[in-house]
Design a protein around this motif. Structure first.
Motif, PDB file in Angstrom:
ATOM      1  N   GLY A 148      14.045  46.911  32.017  1.00  0.00           N
ATOM      2  CA  GLY A 148      13.251  46.497  32.786  1.00  0.00           C
ATOM      3  C   GLY A 148      13.168  44.933  32.895  1.00  0.00           C
ATOM      4  O   GLY A 148      14.333  44.370  32.384  1.00  0.00           O
ATOM      5  N   LEU A 149      12.423  44.346  33.612  1.00  0.00           N
ATOM      6  CA  LEU A 149      12.397  42.719  33.718  1.00  0.00           C
ATOM      7  C   LEU A 149      10.724  42.568  33.762  1.00  0.00           C
ATOM      8  O   LEU A 149      10.085  43.330  34.610  1.00  0.00           O
ATOM      9  N   PRO A 150      10.314  41.603  33.127  1.00  0.00           N
ATOM     10  CA  PRO A 150      11.061  40.969  31.997  1.00  0.00           C
ATOM     11  C   PRO A 150      11.444  42.069  31.060  1.00  0.00           C
ATOM     12  O   PRO A 150      10.894  42.856  30.647  1.00  0.00           O
ATOM     13  N   TYR A 198       4.107  42.315  29.826  1.00  0.00           N
ATOM     14  CA  TYR A 198       4.634  43.275  30.457  1.00  0.00           C
ATOM     15  C   TYR A 198       3.720  43.582  31.531  1.00  0.00           C
ATOM     16  O   TYR A 198       4.131  44.482  32.616  1.00  0.00           O
ATOM     17  N   PHE A 199       2.399  43.549  31.558  1.00  0.00           N
ATOM     18  CA  PHE A 199       1.509  44.030  32.330  1.00  0.00           C
ATOM     19  C   PHE A 199       0.382  43.173  33.024  1.00  0.00           C
ATOM     20  O   PHE A 199       0.872  42.742  34.243  1.00  0.00           O
ATOM     21  N   LYS A 207       0.211  39.798  33.981  1.00  0.00           N
ATOM     22  CA  LYS A 207       0.903  38.637  33.572  1.00  0.00           C
ATOM     23  C   LYS A 207       0.171  37.365  33.434  1.00  0.00           C
ATOM     24  O   LYS A 207      -0.949  37.089  34.042  1.00  0.00           O
ATOM     25  N   VAL A 208       0.697  36.587  32.546  1.00  0.00           N
ATOM     26  CA  VAL A 208       0.078  35.224  32.573  1.00  0.00           C
ATOM     27  C   VAL A 208       1.048  33.959  33.183  1.00  0.00           C
ATOM     28  O   VAL A 208       2.484  34.447  33.290  1.00  0.00           O
ATOM     29  N   ASP A 209       0.681  33.000  33.477  1.00  0.00           N
ATOM     30  CA  ASP A 209       1.564  31.968  33.743  1.00  0.00           C
ATOM     31  C   ASP A 209       2.476  31.045  32.542  1.00  0.00           C
ATOM     32  O   ASP A 209       1.797  30.584  32.035  1.00  0.00           O
ATOM     33  N   VAL A 210       3.636  31.617  32.403  1.00  0.00           N
ATOM     34  CA  VAL A 210       4.292  31.372  31.144  1.00  0.00           C
ATOM     35  C   VAL A 210       4.646  29.721  31.138  1.00  0.00           C
ATOM     36  O   VAL A 210       4.627  29.485  30.057  1.00  0.00           O
ATOM     37  N   VAL A 211       5.068  29.250  32.446  1.00  0.00           N
ATOM     38  CA  VAL A 211       5.341  27.882  32.285  1.00  0.00           C
ATOM     39  C   VAL A 211       4.112  27.049  31.720  1.00  0.00           C
ATOM     40  O   VAL A 211       4.098  26.106  31.221  1.00  0.00           O
ATOM     41  N   LYS A 215       3.515  27.560  28.051  1.00  0.00           N
ATOM     42  CA  LYS A 215       4.635  26.634  27.470  1.00  0.00           C
ATOM     43  C   LYS A 215       4.023  25.090  27.594  1.00  0.00           C
ATOM     44  O   LYS A 215       4.303  24.457  26.423  1.00  0.00           O
ATOM     45  N   THR A 230       4.248  35.188  38.885  1.00  0.00           N
ATOM     46  CA  THR A 230       3.945  36.181  37.771  1.00  0.00           C
ATOM     47  C   THR A 230       4.854  37.170  38.056  1.00  0.00           C
ATOM     48  O   THR A 230       5.266  37.964  36.992  1.00  0.00           O
ATOM     49  N   MET A 245       9.672  38.983  38.961  1.00  0.00           N
ATOM     50  CA  MET A 245      11.030  39.590  38.296  1.00  0.00           C
ATOM     51  C   MET A 245      10.879  41.120  38.589  1.00  0.00           C
ATOM     52  O   MET A 245      11.791  41.926  38.564  1.00  0.00           O
ATOM     53  N   ASP A 278      13.347  43.465  40.523  1.00  0.00           N
ATOM     54  CA  ASP A 278      13.928  44.855  39.693  1.00  0.00           C
ATOM     55  C   ASP A 278      13.747  46.142  40.540  1.00  0.00           C
ATOM     56  O   ASP A 278      14.738  46.858  40.567  1.00  0.00           O
ATOM     57  N   TYR A 294      13.077  26.132  31.332  1.00  0.00           N
ATOM     58  CA  TYR A 294      11.794  25.641  30.519  1.00  0.00           C
ATOM     59  C   TYR A 294      11.410  26.761  29.511  1.00  0.00           C
ATOM     60  O   TYR A 294      11.076  26.558  28.363  1.00  0.00           O
TER      61      TYR A 294
END
Lengths: 333, 140
Positions: free
Chosen positions: A171-173, A226-227, A229-233, A236, B65, B68, B72, B122
């Protein structure tokens, strides 16, 4: 219903609601959840962790009490077990390493059972060992992987670990094996505690609470990846803000993130006061970290008070005249 | 419990505690001693074409978000069902392709390095898109 796990469960649910409400309430409460509480938690974790270790280090160990699981070193023609009854520091280090990394003593866990014709026997009981090993190794991997949020540029070993962890490219991610294993293992350990009557009987709220909390951490983590989602950037950027000591809030990251961070903060702050201190305590277990050289070296109990003795030389010195008078033999005339 | 009592095995325990503190604070000293790199999130640079188009196949928040998973699903739809047309919720049709031609993701977001890699690097994400696809710009 068992109050011990109900209280723990309710506590974790209340913590979840607190964090969720805080994440939705506004920027000020996000600041508390995302900056103030994590910093405080780390501080409490480090300070009280050290205090606990120093407290243990100040406790004397009266006797040399290593666990002996094999023949002690004696005469050269008797085969001794260098690993299971270590007579050298090297043996202790090797045994310690296997204990810490592979939980060797837990592997020896046996279960008493009665089989046909009423024959009692001890069977290997490996499920706890399997679950515990999966749990700890997965947790370690997950924690190490999280360093991708706390280092910039991301260090090579961390990205290597990530690549290995998502090896199957599902899968992705991409699914991280460690996250799934951690979640499965913590669920297994929790269910085991609740379902096996003997284990439930000896389980306290302080056994259930960390399990529920880590369950919550793993669950919110999987949810975020996986479900929902949050803003990953953004995540970080906030993590790097904590690291560089210029903390700030990125808006619109998502409430689950704050729940996750709050759970982790609670775990860190709770850590030094709980059974989780086995992280530091394992290194200080007198039954594991001592060389078994009882017969070769004299060990003096550290709390022995000085005993006044009167040696024979002193005795003779004191009563020599009287002894000679009475015709008793003396060593010095 | 223990007031001013002496610590046993003092040296090794102090060494262990120093190691513990070093591990816990690793990200901090790693940043101040070795990295020092800017810690703010990278800004995406939109190409002129993307700016002119105003919107992607879905909303910006969704793409941020969920892109991806969208890609897929696209891959599986194209490869397994040979369907190449994506109809977005607002009724528009798009060609399902990552990198071939002007009518693809990279046809509009022409600069992979500026658009994809910045954030992926990043956040330490290494998508395997590029195991098979190539950046059309790199081809030349």
């Amino acid at each position: 219903m068992n109050v011990r796990y109900m209280y723990s469960l309710i506590a974790v649910i209340v913590l979840f609601l607190l964090a969720y409400a805080g994440a939705e309430a506004g920027v000020w409460s996000q600041y508390i959840l995302g900056v103030v509480i994590p910093y405080l938690a780390i501080l409490v974790f480090v300070v009280f962790f050290i205090r606990r270790i120093v407290g243990w280090a100040k406790s004397p160990v009266p006797f040399r009490i290593p666990t002996t699981c094999g023949q002690q070193k004696t005469l050269p023609w008797i085969k001794s077990s260098w690993l299971d009854n270590p007579s050298s520091r090297l043996g202790v280090i090797a045994r310690m390493f296997l204990e810490i990394v592979f939980f060797r003593s837990l592997f020896r866990n046996t279960k008493f059972a009665v089989k046909d014709q009423n024959k009692p026997f001890y069977a290997l009981e490996l499920w706890l060992w399997v679950g515990a090993l999966a749990f700890h190794m997965a947790f370690f991997t997950v924690v190490a992987r999280h360093l991708r949020f706390f280092t910039q540029p991301v260090l090579f070993p961390i990205s290597l670990l990530e690549n290995i962890d998502s090896f199957f490219q599902v899968g992705l991610p991409g699914v991280f094996i460690s996250g799934v294993v951690l979640f499965a293992a913590v669920t297994f350990l929790l269910i085991r505690r609740v379902l096996i009557p003997q284990v439930r009987y000896i389980s306290l709220a302080s056994d259930y609470f960390p399990l529920f909390l880590i369950f919550g951490i793993a669950f919110s983590g999987l949810l975020m990846r996986y479900f929902s989602k949050v803003d990953v950037v953004g995540v970080k950027e906030m993590a790097m803000g904590l690291v560089t000591l210029h903390p700030h809030i990125v808006e619109g990251v998502g409430a689950i993130f704050y729940v996750h961070v709050f759970f982790v903060s609670i775990l860190l702050a709770y850590f030094p006061f709980s059974k989780l201190m086995h992280l530091g305590g394992i290194f200080l277990s007198p039954t594991r970290n001592m060389v078994n050289n009882n017969r070769a070296v004299r060990h003096i109990n550290p709390w022995n008070y000085p005993v006044e003795v009167h040696t024979y030389e002193e005795y003779e010195e004191e009563f020599r005249d009287k002894m000679i008078e009475a015709g008793l033999p003396v060593e010095k005339e | 419990m223990s007031k001013n009592k002496k610590m046993y095995n003092r040296n090794i325990i102090v060494a262990g505690l120093i190691l513990f503190i070093a591990l816990i604070t690793f990200p901090v000293w790693n940043y101040y001693v070795f990295s020092g790199e800017t810690s703010t999130a990278p800004e995406i640079k939109l190409s002129e074409k993307a700016k002119a188009a105003k919107e992607c196949v879905r909303s910006k928040e969704y793409m941020k978000t969920e892109h991806m998973q969208l890609l897929d699903v696209w891959r599986d739809t194209v490869v397994r069902e040979a369907k190449r047309v994506y109809v977005s919720p607002n009724g528009k049709s798009y060609n399902m392709s990552l990198s071939s031609g002007d009518n693809s993701c990279l046809g509009c977001h022409v600069d992979k390095a500026e658009f994809c890699d910045k954030c992926h690097n990043y956040a330490s994400v290494s998508p395997y898109c590029w195991d098979c696809h190539i950046d059309p710009k790199e081809k030349k």
